[in-house]
Write a protein that holds these residues in place. Sequence first.
Motif, mmCIF file in Angstrom:
data_model
loop_
_atom_site.group_PDB
_atom_site.id
_atom_site.type_symbol
_atom_site.label_atom_id
_atom_site.label_comp_id
_atom_site.label_asym_id
_atom_site.label_seq_id
_atom_site.Cartn_x
_atom_site.Cartn_y
_atom_site.Cartn_z
ATOM 1 N N GLN A 81 -4.842 68.217 12.336
ATOM 2 C CA GLN A 81 -4.869 69.440 13.146
ATOM 3 C C GLN A 81 -5.422 70.565 12.284
ATOM 4 O O GLN A 81 -4.893 70.848 11.201
ATOM 5 C CB GLN A 81 -3.455 69.818 13.584
ATOM 6 C CG GLN A 81 -2.819 68.811 14.501
ATOM 7 C CD GLN A 81 -2.841 69.286 15.940
ATOM 8 O OE1 GLN A 81 -2.043 70.102 16.341
ATOM 9 N NE2 GLN A 81 -3.822 68.799 16.687
ATOM 10 N N ASP A 114 2.541 76.577 24.514
ATOM 11 C CA ASP A 114 1.300 75.842 24.259
ATOM 12 C C ASP A 114 0.323 76.142 25.375
ATOM 13 O O ASP A 114 0.671 76.055 26.551
ATOM 14 C CB ASP A 114 1.585 74.337 24.209
ATOM 15 C CG ASP A 114 2.330 73.976 22.947
ATOM 16 O OD1 ASP A 114 1.949 74.473 21.873
ATOM 17 O OD2 ASP A 114 3.324 73.206 23.042
ATOM 18 N N ASN A 125 -9.267 73.292 21.447
ATOM 19 C CA ASN A 125 -8.418 72.317 22.148
ATOM 20 C C ASN A 125 -7.163 72.987 22.706
ATOM 21 O O ASN A 125 -6.714 72.712 23.803
ATOM 22 C CB ASN A 125 -7.920 71.228 21.198
ATOM 23 C CG ASN A 125 -9.038 70.342 20.699
ATOM 24 O OD1 ASN A 125 -8.935 69.726 19.656
ATOM 25 N ND2 ASN A 125 -10.153 70.296 21.429
ATOM 26 N N GLN A 126 -6.610 73.829 21.853
ATOM 27 C CA GLN A 126 -5.256 74.305 22.165
ATOM 28 C C GLN A 126 -5.004 75.618 21.449
ATOM 29 O O GLN A 126 -5.540 75.841 20.358
ATOM 30 C CB GLN A 126 -4.232 73.265 21.677
ATOM 31 C CG GLN A 126 -2.802 73.572 22.022
ATOM 32 C CD GLN A 126 -1.820 72.674 21.275
ATOM 33 O OE1 GLN A 126 -2.219 71.666 20.691
ATOM 34 N NE2 GLN A 126 -0.563 73.057 21.295
ATOM 35 N N SER A 164 -14.354 67.103 23.948
ATOM 36 C CA SER A 164 -14.935 68.441 23.977
ATOM 37 C C SER A 164 -16.050 68.558 22.929
ATOM 38 O O SER A 164 -16.012 67.964 21.868
ATOM 39 C CB SER A 164 -13.844 69.467 23.706
ATOM 40 O OG SER A 164 -14.407 70.711 23.488
ATOM 41 N N GLN A 171 -6.857 72.666 16.491
ATOM 42 C CA GLN A 171 -8.036 71.881 16.841
ATOM 43 C C GLN A 171 -7.887 70.483 16.270
ATOM 44 O O GLN A 171 -7.426 70.311 15.136
ATOM 45 C CB GLN A 171 -9.271 72.591 16.256
ATOM 46 C CG GLN A 171 -10.581 72.094 16.747
ATOM 47 C CD GLN A 171 -10.799 72.441 18.230
ATOM 48 O OE1 GLN A 171 -10.040 73.194 18.823
ATOM 49 N NE2 GLN A 171 -11.829 71.853 18.819
ATOM 50 N N TYR A 180 -3.462 75.375 27.024
ATOM 51 C CA TYR A 180 -4.587 74.443 27.107
ATOM 52 C C TYR A 180 -5.622 75.020 28.071
ATOM 53 O O TYR A 180 -5.290 75.895 28.879
ATOM 54 C CB TYR A 180 -4.111 73.077 27.612
ATOM 55 C CG TYR A 180 -3.052 72.460 26.721
ATOM 56 C CD1 TYR A 180 -3.427 71.785 25.562
ATOM 57 C CD2 TYR A 180 -1.702 72.581 27.015
ATOM 58 C CE1 TYR A 180 -2.471 71.235 24.722
ATOM 59 C CE2 TYR A 180 -0.733 72.044 26.186
ATOM 60 C CZ TYR A 180 -1.121 71.364 25.047
ATOM 61 O OH TYR A 180 -0.185 70.832 24.223
ATOM 62 N N VAL A 227 -8.344 65.987 26.621
ATOM 63 C CA VAL A 227 -8.625 67.223 25.901
ATOM 64 C C VAL A 227 -8.575 66.939 24.412
ATOM 65 O O VAL A 227 -7.688 66.256 23.927
ATOM 66 C CB VAL A 227 -7.599 68.301 26.279
ATOM 67 C CG1 VAL A 227 -7.860 69.576 25.508
ATOM 68 C CG2 VAL A 227 -7.649 68.549 27.776
ATOM 69 N N GLY A 228 -9.526 67.467 23.702
ATOM 70 C CA GLY A 228 -9.487 67.342 22.250
ATOM 71 C C GLY A 228 -10.339 66.216 21.706
ATOM 72 O O GLY A 228 -10.641 66.193 20.525
ATOM 73 N N TYR A 278 -5.333 79.671 32.638
ATOM 74 C CA TYR A 278 -5.177 78.582 31.672
ATOM 75 C C TYR A 278 -3.934 77.781 32.013
ATOM 76 O O TYR A 278 -3.155 78.148 32.887
ATOM 77 C CB TYR A 278 -5.057 79.146 30.247
ATOM 78 C CG TYR A 278 -6.201 80.049 29.879
ATOM 79 C CD1 TYR A 278 -7.451 79.524 29.555
ATOM 80 C CD2 TYR A 278 -6.038 81.430 29.872
ATOM 81 C CE1 TYR A 278 -8.509 80.351 29.241
ATOM 82 C CE2 TYR A 278 -7.092 82.259 29.557
ATOM 83 C CZ TYR A 278 -8.332 81.717 29.240
ATOM 84 O OH TYR A 278 -9.370 82.524 28.934
ATOM 85 N N GLN A 279 -3.757 76.691 31.282
ATOM 86 C CA GLN A 279 -2.512 75.939 31.418
ATOM 87 C C GLN A 279 -1.589 76.335 30.283
ATOM 88 O O GLN A 279 -2.001 76.324 29.126
ATOM 89 C CB GLN A 279 -2.763 74.443 31.299
ATOM 90 C CG GLN A 279 -3.584 73.854 32.418
ATOM 91 C CD GLN A 279 -3.611 72.353 32.258
ATOM 92 O OE1 GLN A 279 -2.655 71.674 32.554
ATOM 93 N NE2 GLN A 279 -4.729 71.849 31.759
#
Lengths: 437, 247
Positions: free
Chosen positions: A134, A63, A256-257, A81, A114, A65, A77-78, A280-281
């Motif tokens: 999602q 994943d 988002n992701q 944004s 998203q 982020y 997050v999400g 990124y994470q």
Amino acid sequence: MRFIDLLRLILDNLGRRKGRVMLTAIGVVIGTASVILLISLAIGLQKSATSNLWGISDLRRVDVYPGYSEAPVMMEVGRSSGKGDVPPGMKILTPQTIEDIKALPGVTLVTPKQGIYGQAVLKSGRLENYPWIQGVDLDDIGVFEYPMQGGVTTLERGQAIIGGWVAQQFYDPKQRPGQDPPAQPDVLGQTLRLVLTKWTQDGVMINKTVNIKIVGIMSQAQAEQDSVMFVRLDELTAWNEWMMGSRINYNRDGYNQLVVRAEDPDQATEIADAITNMGYQASTSQSVVQGINSFFIVLQVVFGGIGAISLLVAAIGIANTMAMAILERTREIGLMKAVGATNKDVLSIFLGEAAGIGFIGGIGGVIIGWGGSLLLNMVASTFMPSNPYGGTQLATSTPGWLPLFALVFATLVGIISGLYPSLRAATLVPVNALKYE
Amino acid sequence: MTIFIQIRDLRKTYVMGKSTVHALDGIDLDIIPGSFTVVMGPSGSGKSTLLHLIGGLDRPTSGSIVVDGEPLEKMDENQLAEYRRKMVGFIFQSFNLVATMNAAENVGFPMRFARTTNRERRTRSMELLKRVGLDDRALHKPTELSGGQQQRVAIARSLVNQPKIILADEPTGNLDTASGYGIMQLLSVLHKAGHTVIVVTHDPRMQHFSTHIIYLLDGRIVSEAEYQAASTFDFAETSEGETTHES
Ligand SMILES: Nc1ncnc2c1ncn2[C@@H]1O[C@H](COP(=O)(O)OP(=O)(O)OP(=O)(O)O)[C@@H](O)[C@H]1O
Ligand SMILES: [Mg+2]
């Protein structure tokens, strides 16, 4: 001395002093039983912990982020944004990012995920449901390899695929206290209404209803997909634009992701590291599972250690009994030698008896330990509250190798603790043994 | 005349701290096959020590014992065990029966180390019990037998591997006069059946059954005259304080 004669003599000797043998074996029984019980408990805890963890099922998944290169900003997050919301220093996930990650070796899939920027209620008649919406940029969610309860994995505009838990969570908003919950509708193939809600700056609520057909229901998996409703990303983008009242440009606003998939679970950690290096994470369930596993391995070692200590105490007991028995039977040893037993015969007899005590104790310990762990499971399933997601209530788990290992171990404990006394017995000078009072 | 057991300059010395005890102090002895030798001597003269060395239960400090041409001192532990198993039957003053085994099991015990089948062991044990007159006591534990009966069981056990040599260390020492006499007769029967018998005893009646008598004194073989002189001296010394009578 023939082996069969040796075996018979050992069994006879054990049979001749049943009381003493049983008393010594009890120590081994306790030790073996606690080894089995404690290790079973540790393994059982590990199993139920792993099976109850969300999203742990897919070890190939990474994943991703947005990253915060400096001055980390606390934000959800999400949800926040959007246009102009991107804080400074944040490394956002853009379509270019997708291309960059796709270029990494071992990556088979990169796809954005998203969330919705406002409130959305799924309605079936008067029943309501709040799934976790999602948006995915996929024609077919089959690539996620989620097991399906029914329907298809292909996804078009105007369609949705929902999690198994979502399908069971329709409720009646007008339900009075004490009333039974409503029967769950069979929504597969049904077209339901999705009501989107936004507020104007003056606080006026505006609703927008879209029709959406449920084309697939995923199986319950005690994982994150259980509470999800997948829709097409372009459709979700349109809803979000309506909510925000402005256009969304992912090149500027970011996703988002991202969901990244590795070809092989072993590569997941490597890929996550590469993505982290890009700013990124990235997280994998690998690290979580590894952390959990290593914790439980420590637990198993600690528990096994406690059991082993009780076996050690039992071993000292056996050694003591053997030493006493050999003192008591010194004249018998002298006699054995006088009638022609060799040193090896005497050693084999006494070692065999010690091993026999260990083995008998081991059998008892396996029965009690195994039985105890089954009993614990019964108690646990009767008295422990059941997991709301249907997770396993197993309290202990005994792998087949454990009783076998414990039995061998107990026998070895017998042999090792009998070694010194037996060696002493074997090397006694016959005449001294015969004179012993 | 052939010599069955040849003993030359046999010595056994025990060192206890600063004192040394010469339990056997140079024994020379020839024993012919089929003989019945009675060993006599005062307490501590080395009788048991000699018997143990002949039986391979212990090793001498020096000297040699050759049995049927085989020197015991050349044998390793395993060969010595085999010698004890095949050549020697031992009878002890205190019987040395295994308390938890019945008479038949005790008799068969040596066969457990001798590669014999279970059935062979049972039939042979019963045969031997019959031979010592105890076939009706086969299932009795030692505690359920009289001293004389226990010693008969022990004799049966000593015969189970058909040894050429029977060694008995004060076999009548723990028995009353009558049962002791029975044991002597039994040993005599074994002697007549061809076994070479060596018996250590204090009981003078044993001499009537013997072919040879040796006298031990302080670890040496002495003549009967020397022995008599020593034992009367012993007697006079011990009775000095107790009685003023002269015998
Ligand atoms: N293990 C030993 N350690 C030290 N000295 C010993 C040992 N065994 C025997 N002796 C000594 O050796 C000598 C001979 O002992 P042995 O037992 O042969 O005597 P014995 O003639 O059989 O006497 P008895 O008629 O009392 O049985 C004795 O002085 C005894 O103290
Ligand atoms: Mg003696």
